[in-house]
Scaffold this active site. Sequence first.
Site, PDB file in Angstrom:
ATOM      1  N   LYS A 152       0.833  -1.210   0.000  1.00 56.24           N
ATOM      2  CA  LYS A 152       0.000   0.000   0.000  1.00 56.24           C
ATOM      3  C   LYS A 152       0.866   1.258   0.000  1.00 56.24           C
ATOM      4  O   LYS A 152       0.471   2.276  -0.567  1.00 56.24           O
ATOM      5  CB  LYS A 152      -0.946   0.035   1.201  1.00 56.24           C
ATOM      6  CG  LYS A 152      -1.943  -1.111   1.265  1.00 56.24           C
ATOM      7  CD  LYS A 152      -3.093  -0.966   0.275  1.00 56.24           C
ATOM      8  CE  LYS A 152      -4.115  -2.069   0.473  1.00 56.24           C
ATOM      9  NZ  LYS A 152      -4.833  -2.532  -0.645  1.00 56.24           N
ATOM     10  N   LYS A 165      -3.853 -10.708  -7.588  1.00 60.86           N
ATOM     11  CA  LYS A 165      -5.170 -11.284  -7.322  1.00 60.86           C
ATOM     12  C   LYS A 165      -6.277 -10.363  -7.808  1.00 60.86           C
ATOM     13  O   LYS A 165      -6.049  -9.175  -8.005  1.00 60.86           O
ATOM     14  CB  LYS A 165      -5.328 -11.526  -5.819  1.00 60.86           C
ATOM     15  CG  LYS A 165      -5.439 -10.250  -4.985  1.00 60.86           C
ATOM     16  CD  LYS A 165      -5.802 -10.583  -3.560  1.00 60.86           C
ATOM     17  CE  LYS A 165      -6.217  -9.359  -2.765  1.00 60.86           C
ATOM     18  NZ  LYS A 165      -7.526  -8.818  -3.099  1.00 60.86           N
ATOM     19  N   LYS A 170     -11.092  -5.566  -5.234  1.00 54.65           N
ATOM     20  CA  LYS A 170     -12.173  -4.593  -5.362  1.00 54.65           C
ATOM     21  C   LYS A 170     -11.650  -3.247  -5.820  1.00 54.65           C
ATOM     22  O   LYS A 170     -12.280  -2.564  -6.603  1.00 54.65           O
ATOM     23  CB  LYS A 170     -12.831  -4.395  -3.991  1.00 54.65           C
ATOM     24  CG  LYS A 170     -14.069  -5.223  -3.803  1.00 54.65           C
ATOM     25  CD  LYS A 170     -14.710  -4.888  -2.476  1.00 54.65           C
ATOM     26  CE  LYS A 170     -14.234  -5.784  -1.384  1.00 54.65           C
ATOM     27  NZ  LYS A 170     -13.316  -5.165  -0.415  1.00 54.65           N
TER      28      LYS A 170
END
Length: 334
Positions: free
Chosen positions: A115, A197, A200
């Site tokens: 992140k 992966k 969202k």
Amino acid sequence: MSKKGEIVLSGVRPTGQLHLGNYFGALRNYVKMQDEYNCYFFIADLHSLTTHPDTRELREHILSVTSYYLASGLDPDKCVLYCQSDLPQTTELYLYLNMLAYKGELEKTTTFKDKVKLQPENVNAGLLTYPVLMASDILIHRAMYVPVGKDQEQHLEMTRTFGNRFNHRYGEVFPEPKAFNYGAQLLKVPSLDGAGKMSKSENQYATIYLSDDDDLIRKKVMKAKTDAGPTGPNSEKPDYIVNIFDLMKLVCAPEVIEKYDADFNACTIRYGDLKKQLAEDMVRFISPIREKAKAIREDERALSIILKVGAQKAAENAEKTMDMVRKAMGLKYF
Ligand code: ATP
Ligand code: MG
């Protein structure tokens, strides 16, 4: 079926539309577990603030995730459904656990490092302490099992560390929670471009959402990366082809997979046909869930009642834990 006494906890961040990874890594297990265990499933709105500070869409996403929970088969009579911010006991526990979590170990967390690269302009303290909040979500219910995808494995290990540290420091309160998947190994549903992966909030064109309409599902699948086919019999599959076969395992019949596997080994595989088959099987799987969720989403009042009642039930258990925590810590002065 009578339930086992063990407690289960898991949740999803309301950061966007749910996708195949959320379904197979998490929701599918939730639905099965609600018949067997004491389950708490929540919507992790506080977690979403670490990466999505704009709250304008939060309410809509909370309602949407709840609709998909129900459309996938979660039943509020069998499990407790609630929104994270409706359970303030979690944030109190988060504060105490923060005193037992060290900067060095938090900085080493894989998701934190990822992140930091993704949002260098917003490396906030909440992002650093994400694993502590997640530990609080789990430990507040004294949960034993946590159905999650592979991306959460490290966070579960940290939860055990923080729980054990508390137990050693203040006295035994928390059991050791384990990551859980009925298929034994934790699952990672790969993105269609083979890079990471499905997610969202990242990689939207390589992710199949449960809300995608039939044509969009077909379009995305047809764009998945393939090549001209193997050059010799029984070759090793490249990563992106392994990913496509992994996706087939989720929605296609075993004989379909066997056929394409044999075609691959014989160098006669036609990826165009394979992808068409995969797309149709995805459509067949996703469209009923999508339509059900749409219908459920229309009754906002019913959704809000489910979450309110769920929060009350969750608070009963959480308050018991906090009583033990405050006592163990010696914070009950009078
Ligand atoms: P975001 O990008 O906002 O973090 P996400 O897709 O990673 O969204 P989360 O809300 O973080 O979803 O995770 C919800 C649950 O879904 C977790 O249990 C997580 O392990 C699982 N999950 C998420 N993506 C996948 C995936 N691709 N394969 C398997 N499980 C997944
Ligand atoms: Mg995530």
